[in-house]
Design an enzyme around this catalytic site. Sequence first.
Site: not given
Ligand code: BGC
Length: 473
Positions: A386, A196
Amino acid sequence: MSAFQVEMSRGEIDPNSDWFVWVHDKKNIENGLVSGDLPEDGPEFWELYASDLKMAKEELGNNAIRLSMDWSRIFPTSTTDVPTRVVFDGHGNLSEVDIGEDGMHLLTERANKNSVKRYREILQEARKLGLTSMLTLYHWPLPLWIHDPIACRDDILHATLRGWIDQATIIEFAKYAAFVANTFGDLVDLYATINEPRVVSGLGYLLPGVGFPPGIQDLGLFVRATKNLAIAHGIAYDQVKKWDNVSTSRFGPAFVGVVYDLQYFVPNDEKNPDDIRVTKFQEYVWNEWYLNAVFKGDYDTNLNGIVEPNECLPHLVKGCDYLGVNHYSRSKIRFVEKGGDPRFNFEMVPCEENCTDMGWEIYPPGIRYAVNWAYEKYRRPIMVTENGIADAKDTRRKEYLLSYLRELYKAIDEDGVPVKGYFHWSLLDNYEWARGFEMRFGLFKVDRETKKRSPTRAVPAYKEIATTNAMTT
Ligand code: BGC
């Protein structure tokens, strides 16, 4: 998972990163910029990795795991004196950094032996269990010798260690990337260079209230940092390809991409031309700008949507074998008069319905949109790197998972998007950056005192999908 968010606890801590100093800083805590929770109260993955990986394999049915290394653990002291070949283009942009055998020799001497040993043990354990590791090189903490976040916050003009706003950081990142590929390449085939990047630059240099280092508001610095992060991806890509020649899986020897958070932005009022205009701008700056730079060499530094001749830098384009997509929610954007640069006259509307603990809207079709958008524009295989929910009461995680996966399946099956993998965020409750431990993203809860892991309601459903590669519910 990411290193900083899960590794520390009663065992060995790593105090040598900007994030560590940032979240301990009294002024930041007093100003409520950070929670006051400390990463050394974390889930202790550094010591408990073997049982955690076993849990991922056996209780979740995973065949892969995404994790990161912290640069400051590998190189707690500076590598700036390690020789490299550096090439600039005619405009002063770094276009190549090459680490040779001599440089690698010195890096190997300089690296912290203990950290290298432990990271090897973690990766070996994953491999023993049959888990493919996806390794993120940079998931946010920078070594202190390259970024002093407090000096930058207090006086950026006189600070000397300025992280991503200086190209020197790219050179050091290339060394670190080369070293990791050379040292761990026999255990890793799947790499993510940067997690990110736009969050790093946007939260660090545009939105000081969010609590990310160095907490400055300066559009010029935002653009500069974003540009350097784009160049850094390409340069690290080349070094990983050069130094990892060992194949351990069907991805091998090195399948290298970048991980980007794609949001689904919609105008708050779909008939309001002001809302529509600012939403388009936000989508361009947040979702598209960086990826255009990485994939096409378009560095639209004045953010006017037109790539003028001096912003067209195709020679900086290196490779990107896949695009990692992080996706969580939908954001509604509305116009508000703020003064200053009129393009930034907007705000995100706070979530009203179906909100997670983070205040993010649950909107499953967003993931279908995001992967379609990414594939249509950049034509690379997609990995969902993610997707998940902060849900301390554990009342919505299971439904969130199922509903997002259903939409993802439509993207694959109906829209033909080549989605090659899905990583859920996260295996464990972890340290949610400036928000500390309050936000619970884990498929497994972690007791803050005892570190005991216990499954959330989503675990059986997750396991069934992972092991059957199908959804029945
Ligand atoms: C990040 C994580 C974070 C998750 C939830 C993402 O932006 O890569 O490190 O914990 O979102 O906020």
